[in-house]
Design a protein around this motif. Structure first.
Motif, PDB file in Angstrom:
ATOM      1  N   LEU A  75      -6.421   6.482   5.048  1.00  0.00           N
ATOM      2  CA  LEU A  75      -5.140   6.295   4.357  1.00  0.00           C
ATOM      3  C   LEU A  75      -5.295   5.241   3.269  1.00  0.00           C
ATOM      4  CD1 LEU A  75      -2.620   6.589   7.307  1.00  0.00           C
ATOM      5  CD2 LEU A  75      -2.701   8.032   5.284  1.00  0.00           C
ATOM      6  N   ALA A  76      -6.108   4.235   3.545  1.00  0.00           N
ATOM      7  CA  ALA A  76      -6.363   3.210   2.528  1.00  0.00           C
ATOM      8  C   ALA A  76      -7.135   3.823   1.360  1.00  0.00           C
ATOM      9  CB  ALA A  76      -7.143   2.049   3.141  1.00  0.00           C
ATOM     10  N   LEU A  77      -8.069   4.711   1.683  1.00  0.00           N
ATOM     11  CA  LEU A  77      -8.870   5.361   0.630  1.00  0.00           C
ATOM     12  C   LEU A  77      -7.991   6.120  -0.353  1.00  0.00           C
ATOM     13  CD1 LEU A  77     -11.758   6.313  -0.388  1.00  0.00           C
ATOM     14  CD2 LEU A  77     -11.419   8.307   1.067  1.00  0.00           C
ATOM     15  N   VAL A  78      -6.924   6.757   0.153  1.00  0.00           N
ATOM     16  CA  VAL A  78      -6.058   7.516  -0.749  1.00  0.00           C
ATOM     17  C   VAL A  78      -4.892   6.659  -1.256  1.00  0.00           C
ATOM     18  CG1 VAL A  78      -6.622   9.729   0.296  1.00  0.00           C
ATOM     19  CG2 VAL A  78      -4.662   8.440   1.150  1.00  0.00           C
ATOM     20  N   GLY A  79      -4.973   5.344  -1.014  1.00  0.00           N
ATOM     21  CA  GLY A  79      -3.984   4.430  -1.581  1.00  0.00           C
ATOM     22  C   GLY A  79      -2.676   4.374  -0.808  1.00  0.00           C
ATOM     23  N   LEU A  80      -2.731   4.606   0.504  1.00  0.00           N
ATOM     24  CA  LEU A  80      -1.488   4.598   1.290  1.00  0.00           C
ATOM     25  C   LEU A  80      -1.482   3.488   2.330  1.00  0.00           C
ATOM     26  CD1 LEU A  80      -0.568   8.349   1.853  1.00  0.00           C
ATOM     27  CD2 LEU A  80       0.559   6.685   0.396  1.00  0.00           C
ATOM     28  N   GLU A  81      -2.124   2.386   2.027  1.00  0.00           N
ATOM     29  CA  GLU A  81      -2.092   1.257   2.938  1.00  0.00           C
ATOM     30  C   GLU A  81      -0.646   0.792   3.087  1.00  0.00           C
ATOM     31  OE1 GLU A  81      -5.482  -2.141   3.526  1.00  0.00           O
ATOM     32  OE2 GLU A  81      -5.286  -1.042   1.675  1.00  0.00           O
ATOM     33  N   GLY A  82      -0.233   0.527   4.308  1.00  0.00           N
ATOM     34  CA  GLY A  82       1.133   0.078   4.527  1.00  0.00           C
ATOM     35  C   GLY A  82       2.113   1.216   4.777  1.00  0.00           C
ATOM     36  N   PHE A  83       1.653   2.456   4.641  1.00  0.00           N
ATOM     37  CA  PHE A  83       2.550   3.597   4.863  1.00  0.00           C
ATOM     38  C   PHE A  83       2.164   4.366   6.128  1.00  0.00           C
ATOM     39  CE2 PHE A  83       2.985   2.741   0.367  1.00  0.00           C
ATOM     40  CZ  PHE A  83       4.343   2.891   0.159  1.00  0.00           C
ATOM     41  N   GLU A  84       1.335   3.739   6.983  1.00  0.00           N
ATOM     42  CA  GLU A  84       0.769   4.458   8.129  1.00  0.00           C
ATOM     43  C   GLU A  84       1.839   5.007   9.056  1.00  0.00           C
ATOM     44  OE1 GLU A  84      -0.176   1.465   7.158  1.00  0.00           O
ATOM     45  OE2 GLU A  84      -2.350   1.461   6.835  1.00  0.00           O
ATOM     46  N   GLN A  85       2.919   4.248   9.236  1.00  0.00           N
ATOM     47  CA  GLN A  85       3.912   4.658  10.239  1.00  0.00           C
ATOM     48  C   GLN A  85       5.056   5.484   9.648  1.00  0.00           C
ATOM     49  OE1 GLN A  85       2.893   4.410  13.234  1.00  0.00           O
ATOM     50  NE2 GLN A  85       1.173   3.199  12.464  1.00  0.00           N
ATOM     51  N   ARG A  86       4.974   5.814   8.377  1.00  0.00           N
ATOM     52  CA  ARG A  86       6.034   6.619   7.770  1.00  0.00           C
ATOM     53  C   ARG A  86       5.903   8.077   8.198  1.00  0.00           C
ATOM     54  NH1 ARG A  86       8.304   4.479   3.020  1.00  0.00           N
ATOM     55  NH2 ARG A  86       8.263   2.212   3.182  1.00  0.00           N
ATOM     56  N   TYR A  87       7.068   8.705   8.366  1.00  0.00           N
ATOM     57  CA  TYR A  87       7.068  10.137   8.662  1.00  0.00           C
ATOM     58  C   TYR A  87       7.065  10.915   7.346  1.00  0.00           C
ATOM     59  CZ  TYR A  87       7.873   9.194  13.543  1.00  0.00           C
ATOM     60  OH  TYR A  87       7.717   8.776  14.830  1.00  0.00           O
ATOM     61  N   PRO A  88       6.578  12.159   7.364  1.00  0.00           N
ATOM     62  CA  PRO A  88       6.503  12.926   6.110  1.00  0.00           C
ATOM     63  C   PRO A  88       7.815  12.956   5.326  1.00  0.00           C
ATOM     64  CG  PRO A  88       5.267  14.056   7.789  1.00  0.00           C
ATOM     65  CD  PRO A  88       5.900  12.869   8.464  1.00  0.00           C
ATOM     66  N   HIS A  89       8.955  13.049   6.026  1.00  0.00           N
ATOM     67  CA  HIS A  89      10.202  13.133   5.264  1.00  0.00           C
ATOM     68  C   HIS A  89      10.542  11.836   4.548  1.00  0.00           C
ATOM     69  CE1 HIS A  89      13.088  10.815   7.719  1.00  0.00           C
ATOM     70  NE2 HIS A  89      12.356  11.184   8.732  1.00  0.00           N
ATOM     71  N   GLU A  90       9.814  10.772   4.887  1.00  0.00           N
ATOM     72  CA  GLU A  90      10.046   9.494   4.217  1.00  0.00           C
ATOM     73  C   GLU A  90       9.084   9.281   3.046  1.00  0.00           C
ATOM     74  OE1 GLU A  90      11.440   6.667   7.881  1.00  0.00           O
ATOM     75  OE2 GLU A  90       9.367   7.323   7.892  1.00  0.00           O
ATOM     76  N   LEU A  91       8.236  10.278   2.788  1.00  0.00           N
ATOM     77  CA  LEU A  91       7.235  10.146   1.730  1.00  0.00           C
ATOM     78  C   LEU A  91       7.543  11.102   0.586  1.00  0.00           C
ATOM     79  CD1 LEU A  91       4.064  10.162   4.023  1.00  0.00           C
ATOM     80  CD2 LEU A  91       5.095   8.160   2.945  1.00  0.00           C
ATOM     81  N   SER A  92       7.127  10.712  -0.624  1.00  0.00           N
ATOM     82  CA  SER A  92       7.297  11.604  -1.774  1.00  0.00           C
ATOM     83  C   SER A  92       6.243  12.708  -1.715  1.00  0.00           C
ATOM     84  CB  SER A  92       7.136  10.805  -3.058  1.00  0.00           C
ATOM     85  OG  SER A  92       5.784  10.423  -3.201  1.00  0.00           O
ATOM     86  N   GLY A  93       6.416  13.721  -2.566  1.00  0.00           N
ATOM     87  CA  GLY A  93       5.473  14.840  -2.584  1.00  0.00           C
ATOM     88  C   GLY A  93       4.045  14.370  -2.815  1.00  0.00           C
ATOM     89  N   GLY A  94       3.885  13.471  -3.782  1.00  0.00           N
ATOM     90  CA  GLY A  94       2.549  12.971  -4.085  1.00  0.00           C
ATOM     91  C   GLY A  94       1.941  12.230  -2.897  1.00  0.00           C
ATOM     92  N   MET A  95       2.771  11.447  -2.196  1.00  0.00           N
ATOM     93  CA  MET A  95       2.272  10.703  -1.042  1.00  0.00           C
ATOM     94  C   MET A  95       1.928  11.634   0.106  1.00  0.00           C
ATOM     95  SD  MET A  95       5.056   7.697  -1.319  1.00  0.00           S
ATOM     96  CE  MET A  95       4.516   6.264  -0.452  1.00  0.00           C
ATOM     97  N   LYS A  96       2.736  12.688   0.266  1.00  0.00           N
ATOM     98  CA  LYS A  96       2.429  13.665   1.318  1.00  0.00           C
ATOM     99  C   LYS A  96       1.060  14.293   1.055  1.00  0.00           C
ATOM    100  CE  LYS A  96       7.054  15.133   1.698  1.00  0.00           C
ATOM    101  NZ  LYS A  96       8.060  16.149   1.725  1.00  0.00           N
ATOM    102  N   GLN A  97       0.824  14.622  -0.228  1.00  0.00           N
ATOM    103  CA  GLN A  97      -0.442  15.259  -0.538  1.00  0.00           C
ATOM    104  C   GLN A  97      -1.597  14.273  -0.324  1.00  0.00           C
ATOM    105  OE1 GLN A  97      -1.828  17.901  -0.120  1.00  0.00           O
ATOM    106  NE2 GLN A  97      -0.958  19.161  -1.739  1.00  0.00           N
ATOM    107  N   ARG A  98      -1.339  12.983  -0.568  1.00  0.00           N
ATOM    108  CA  ARG A  98      -2.373  11.981  -0.292  1.00  0.00           C
ATOM    109  C   ARG A  98      -2.682  11.946   1.202  1.00  0.00           C
ATOM    110  NH1 ARG A  98      -2.660   7.536  -4.410  1.00  0.00           N
ATOM    111  NH2 ARG A  98      -1.450   8.287  -6.167  1.00  0.00           N
TER     112      ARG A  98
END
Lengths: 290, 281
Positions: B126-149
């Motif tokens: 998750l850190a590799l794709v730039g999502l550090e700090g978003f580990e506990q978010r559910y998909p509905h809480e993420l934007s399309g780009g973040m979901k794809q990450r």
């Protein structure tokens, strides 16, 4: 119904994977409050929610007193409330309520442990479910009460027939919702999980089952509602205890405030059952968008 | 030295039964598809809808088997799904009841890893794709780009030989798409994965690919394979690569290849639709 499900095309747009079962806005009512501002907010919400109820009770109080309706047939709310309190205090209502809840609960539980696993198995095969779903639809849409005479003929007027008719009323909504839940799993999720090399059993446990939960819960709520409904009617026809019996008994004996107290008890039971189910459902579907 | 290709297609053909049509009616989705992808290569496959792109992906995944021909991964024929290939779908395919972390762990669960180990690997990716700090978010809480990450992290977490991407950025807005294209190039350089990237966007194909495979529809077959040399494309360089004359030239070459149809073919409704889809890129 089954044919449309069987030929469901793969999800093309960015649509939610699951249909949202009707929750009638209850989510917003239960949103957690923290801090003084949200306490005030919670009070405002409670206030808005109770306006219509208070108005209704006021009308109930005024109408008999003002002579708009015959107070013999519709006693004022305060009279009914007093009778209700007395019946709770002397244990009458408690006894009848527990009797009814025990019957409804037993029937519901029996239907749950048989129908849900069976539905999950049937739903796993598109062929089997396409053969059986229309058949089950007939049973679901045959009002259980129409079959009450049959149940009484076959099982007598004892506990068995009453529990049996609750089982019947709950069984088909639960079964069909479990089938539907499995059939409407997003094919892309299945495909993606399979591409990860996940086996059949793990696929069922990790993908199919969790995604069927919301649909199954819709069935559970429908079943719980009809279990109480059907049971009351069955108790009105032939029973020696239970809220349905209590209401008809008091009506025959012209104990009108007591009859209304029984009706109020039923309303409260319905609300309580629904509140329990909503809270369980929320616990199980925290991941969904609020 | 001529190393063994990581992924090789040898005369792959795929037919489907046409539903509702008479017996013997077969639809040819893919015909004589031959391609060798070297280890660490990023190959883009571009074609209009109906050219068998998704069929191609299902075949590499092992979810369906070719009617004829073979697909080899490191010299071994593909016989079924496996963790040596990771797939990123256009629609993310994240489990909505699992957090970002839980979704990334999904592919690791069958490998007998300890829970702590799974969590560590998932966090790393998750850190590799730039999502550090978003580990506990559910998909509905993420934007399309973040979901794809998250989906990319999930596909990389179990360390597959090949990453297969099926129009992964098609559902994103233009800016997020460009951002993720750069991210993908960065991740590709960082991990050295072999990537087969399917798209219907010409620019995307040119921008990402070291080689571009141009497919034609009905049946899908290879029209052209174009080597792309745009020099050293370091991420963050100030020049706008997409307006570079060499980029434009490649873009035009792919466009020509896509539109070069036999003169005798009458344009069917499907092809018109396909043309539109290409034209909007």
């Amino acid at each position: 119904m089954s044919s449309t499900l069987a030929s469901r095309p793969p999800v093309v747009a960015d649509e939610p994977a699951f249909a949202d079962p009707p929750t009638l806005g209850r989510r917003s009512v239960f949103q957690s409050a923290a801090g003084g501002r949200s306490v005030r907010h919670a009070l405002a919400v409670a206030g808005r929610a109770s306006v219509a109820i208070v108005a209704f009770l006021a009308l109930w109080e005024v109408a008999p007193r003002a002579g708009w309706v015959d107070p013999v047939f519709l006693p004022p709310f305060s009279t009914v409330a007093r009778t209700f309190a007395e019946l709770v205090a002397d244990g009458t209502l408690v006894t009848h309520t527990t009797t009814s809840l025990a019957r409804a609960g037993a029937g519901f539980a029996i239907a749950l442990v048989i129908a849900v696993p069976l539905g999950l198995v049937i739903g796993s095969s598109s062929r089997v479910s396409s053969y059986l779903t229309p058949f089950f639809e007939i049973f679901r849409n045959t009002a259980a009460l129409a079959l009450l005479p049959v149940f009484i003929l076959l099982l007598g007027i004892g506990e068995t027939s009453k529990v049996a008719i609750v089982v019947y009323a709950c069984f088909f909504p639960l079964l069909l919702s479990a089938i539907l839940g499995v059939r409407t799993v997003d094919p892309l999720l299945v495909k993606s999980a399979r591409s990860l090399g996940i086996g059949r059993v793990a696929l069922f446990a990790k993908v199919v089952l969790p995604s069927a939960v919301p649909t199954v819960f819709t069935g559970i709520r429908m079943a719980a509602t009809s279990s109480v409904l059907v049971l009351l009617a069955a108790e009105m026809v032939g029973a020696k205890a239970g809220l349905g019996y209590f209401i008809t008994y008091t009506q025959f004996n012209f104990q009108i405030p007591e009859m209304y107290a029984g009706i109020v008890a039923i309303a409260l039971v319905g609300l309580a059952v629904n509140a329990v189910l909503v809270s369980v459902e929320r616990r199980l579907s925290r991941w969904r968008a609020a | 030295m001529t190393a063994q290709p990581r992924l090789a297609f040898e005369g792959v053909r795929k037919e489907f039964d046409v539903r509702g049509a008479g017996a013997g009616q077969r639809f040819v989705a893919l015909e004589d598809f031959t391609l060798a992808v070297a280890p660490g290569e990023l190959v883009t496959v571009v074609g209009p809808s109906g050219c068998g792109k998704s069929t191609l992906l299902d075949l590499v995944t092992g979810l369906s088997a070719p009617t004829a021909g073979r697909i080899l991964l490191d010299g071994r024929p593909v016989t079924g799904p496996g963790l040596d290939r990771g797939i990123v779908f256009q629609q993310y395919a994240l489990l909505p009841w699992r957090s970002a972390q839980g979704n990334v762990e999904l592919g690791l669960e069958g490998r007998g890893l300890r829970r702590a180990e799974r969590q560590r690997i998932a966090r790393e990716h998750l850190a590799l794709v730039g999502l550090e700090g978003f580990e506990q978010r559910y998909p509905h809480e993420l934007s399309g780009g973040m979901k794809q990450r998250v989906a990319i992290a999930r596909s990389l977490a179990f360390d597959p030989e090949v990453l297969l991407m099926d129009e992964p950025f098609a559902a994103l807005d233009a800016q997020t798409r460009e951002q993720l294209q750069d991210e993908l190039l960065r991740i590709w350089r960082a991990t050295g994965k072999t990537i087969l990237f399917i798209t219907h966007g010409i620019e995307e194909a040119v921008y990402l690919g070291q080689r571009i495979v141009v497919l034609t529809p009905r049946p899908g077959r290879v029209r052209d394979v174009i080597d792309v040399d745009l020099g050293d494309r370091t991420v963050g360089s100030s020049t706008d690569l997409r307006s570079d004359p060499r980029f434009v030239a490649y873009r035009h070459r792919v466009w020509d290849a896509l539109h070069d149809r036999p003169a005798a073919t009458t344009v069917s409704a499907g092809e018109v639709a396909a043309e539109k889809e290409v034209a909007h890129v």
